[in-house]
Design a protein around this motif. Structure first.
Motif, short mmCIF file in Angstrom:
data_model
loop_
_atom_site.label_atom_id
_atom_site.label_comp_id
_atom_site.label_asym_id
_atom_site.label_seq_id
_atom_site.Cartn_x
_atom_site.Cartn_y
_atom_site.Cartn_z
N VAL A 225 23.94 -10.15 -20.53
CA VAL A 225 25.11 -10.50 -19.73
C VAL A 225 25.46 -11.98 -19.88
O VAL A 225 26.63 -12.35 -20.08
N SER A 226 24.47 -12.84 -19.80
CA SER A 226 24.72 -14.27 -19.95
C SER A 226 25.21 -14.61 -21.36
O SER A 226 26.11 -15.45 -21.54
N SER A 227 24.64 -13.94 -22.36
CA SER A 227 25.06 -14.19 -23.74
C SER A 227 26.52 -13.78 -23.95
O SER A 227 27.30 -14.52 -24.57
N LEU A 228 26.87 -12.61 -23.44
CA LEU A 228 28.26 -12.16 -23.57
C LEU A 228 29.21 -13.05 -22.78
O LEU A 228 30.35 -13.30 -23.22
N SER A 229 28.76 -13.54 -21.64
CA SER A 229 29.60 -14.43 -20.84
C SER A 229 29.89 -15.73 -21.60
O SER A 229 31.03 -16.22 -21.60
N ARG A 230 28.88 -16.26 -22.27
CA ARG A 230 29.10 -17.48 -23.06
C ARG A 230 30.03 -17.23 -24.24
O ARG A 230 30.87 -18.07 -24.57
N ARG A 231 29.89 -16.06 -24.85
CA ARG A 231 30.77 -15.73 -25.97
C ARG A 231 32.22 -15.60 -25.50
O ARG A 231 33.15 -16.08 -26.16
N ILE A 232 32.43 -14.98 -24.35
CA ILE A 232 33.78 -14.85 -23.80
C ILE A 232 34.36 -16.21 -23.47
O ILE A 232 35.55 -16.48 -23.74
#
Length: 256
Positions: free
Chosen positions: A146-153
């Motif tokens: 979740v945190s990784s996808l949030s940073r990518r977004i």
């Protein structure tokens, strides 16, 4: 055959009038074109930048809602708020697609939409794990995918805003170049009008005014010389003459 002075002056007058009319029409068209160009550029750029910023805001507003749900004893109000923010994000994404200009902007939006779908699915998994009571997996999923996808977004959102600003800068620079070309064209017509007006003035002074003043001066000199060289006019004198009644009358005889 050399053109006469009257022909030259006539041509110069026609040229000045023609250039003045052409320059005035060109100036009016330039003002109209520049006004429309600036209005279109401002409208297009402002709407595009606003859509990009609203998309970024819609993403930021979703931050922490799932965490608040977890730590607030699974209060459903947080999930209701999340659904409203998700709809706002969908609207902002549609608006951003409408205002996207370059292929790179459209590519970023495609990647952003794909990452957001994956991010939303992982959030749903995190909520399900929390509701099932698996605290460790919930925290692990949050700190991991979740945190990784949030940073990518976030990165894709910033890239979209940055690319949008670059497009705005390029369109603004293009508009300024067009304005500069139009200004130079109007200035060129003005210079031609001034040059032809100076030519007309030179023709008038050198071909009409100066020769006329010279002729008048020569005429005055000639009249003065004629006055000096003319013979002295006879001076009349009076002579007494007798009369029948004993009186006298005056008779004019030439002197000498």
């Amino acid at each position: 055959m050399r053109p006469r002075l009257a022909t030259k002056i006539s041509v110069a007058i026609v040229g000045v009038v023609g250039l003045a009319i052409s320059g005035s029409v060109l100036a009016l068209l330039a003002v109209w074109h520049i006004g429309g160009l600036m209005e279109d550029t401002a409208t297009e750029n402002v709407s595009s930048l606003r859509a990009a910023e609203e998309l970024e805001i819609a993403l930021l507003e979703q931050r922490g809602l799932v965490v608040s749900f977890i730590f607030d004893n699974e209060n459903s109000e947080w999930l209701n708020e999340l659904e409203r923010k998700k709809r706002s994000f969908a609207d902002a994404l549609d608006q951003a697609r409408k205002t996207a200009h370059t292929p790179n902007e459209k590519r970023i939006l495609d990647e952003l939409e794909e990452a957001y779908r994956e991010y939303d699915a992982k959030r749903a998994d995190m909520i399900a794990l929390r509701q099932s009571g698996d605290q460790d997996k919930t925290v692990g999923l949050f700190l991991g995918e979740v945190s990784s996808l949030s940073r990518r977004i976030d990165r894709l959102s910033r890239d979209f805003v940055a690319d949008n600003k670059r497009f705005i800068d390029s369109t603004t620079a293009r508009a300024q170049r067009q304005i500069s070309r139009i200004t130079l064209l109007v200035a060129g017509f003005a210079c031609l009008t001034i040059g032809l007006s100076i030519t007309l003035a030179w023709l008038f002074f050198s071909g009409v005014l100066f020769p006329l003043r010279k002729m008048m001066a020569e005429a005055r000199d000639y009249a003065g010389q004629q006055t000096i060289s003319s013979p002295e006019m006879p001076t009349p004198r009076c002579m007494p003459l007798g009369s029948a009644d004993g009186g006298s009358i005056l008779r004019r005889t030439p002197a000498g």
